[in-house]
Design a protein around this motif. Structure first.
Motif, PDB file in Angstrom:
ATOM      1  N   ILE A   3       0.844  -1.201   0.000  1.00 36.34           N
ATOM      2  CA  ILE A   3       0.000   0.000   0.000  1.00 36.34           C
ATOM      3  C   ILE A   3       0.878   1.249   0.000  1.00 36.34           C
ATOM      4  N   ARG A   4       1.985   1.177   0.701  1.00 34.63           N
ATOM      5  CA  ARG A   4       2.903   2.325   0.737  1.00 34.63           C
ATOM      6  C   ARG A   4       3.458   2.625  -0.667  1.00 34.63           C
ATOM      7  N   GLU A   5       3.839   1.609  -1.394  1.00 41.22           N
ATOM      8  CA  GLU A   5       4.361   1.793  -2.749  1.00 41.22           C
ATOM      9  C   GLU A   5       3.293   2.344  -3.683  1.00 41.22           C
ATOM     10  N   ILE A   6       2.070   1.866  -3.530  1.00 39.89           N
ATOM     11  CA  ILE A   6       0.962   2.353  -4.345  1.00 39.89           C
ATOM     12  C   ILE A   6       0.695   3.834  -4.060  1.00 39.89           C
ATOM     13  N   CYS A   7       0.698   4.194  -2.789  1.00 40.98           N
ATOM     14  CA  CYS A   7       0.495   5.602  -2.418  1.00 40.98           C
ATOM     15  C   CYS A   7       1.617   6.484  -2.970  1.00 40.98           C
ATOM     16  N   LEU A   8       2.840   6.003  -2.896  1.00 43.08           N
ATOM     17  CA  LEU A   8       3.968   6.759  -3.434  1.00 43.08           C
ATOM     18  C   LEU A   8       3.834   6.932  -4.951  1.00 43.08           C
ATOM     19  N   LEU A   9       3.432   5.867  -5.632  1.00 40.74           N
ATOM     20  CA  LEU A   9       3.232   5.933  -7.076  1.00 40.74           C
ATOM     21  C   LEU A   9       2.129   6.937  -7.434  1.00 40.74           C
TER      22      LEU A   9
END
Length: 93
Positions: A3-9
């Motif tokens: 979820i963190r990577e998705i939010c960063l993207l």
């Protein structure tokens, strides 16, 4: 993907899109003197706008005693760019 990577993207894409919209609705424009001896360009994100271009052109005319030259826009208006229409219609450049 976490979820963190998705939010960063999503954040990176959002910032990229926002920068693109800002640039698209107020495009940078290049100018030169009618005699071809002076030129300058707007760079909106650096604060170089049309008023600075006019000021530089006035200085050129005075310093070079070129009272008969005029400012020429080199960058064509892109009428396909609908977001820039208000800028094209409301600014003298």
């Amino acid at each position: 993907m976490t979820i963190r990577e998705i939010c960063l993207l999503i954040l990176v894409l959002g910032i990229t899109l926002l920068f693109g919209i800002i640039k698209i609705h107020n495009p940078d424009v290049s100018f030169e003197s009618s005699d071809g001896h002076w030129g300058d360009s707007e760079v909106q994100f650096k604060g170089r706008d049309y008023s600075l271009i006019e000021e530089g052109f006035r200085r050129y005319k005075l310093q070079c005693n070129a009272s008969d030259v005029y400012l020429v826009r080199n960058t064509e208006k892109n009428w396909i760019n609908v977001l820039a229409w208000p800028n094209y219609l409301s600014h003298e450049k």
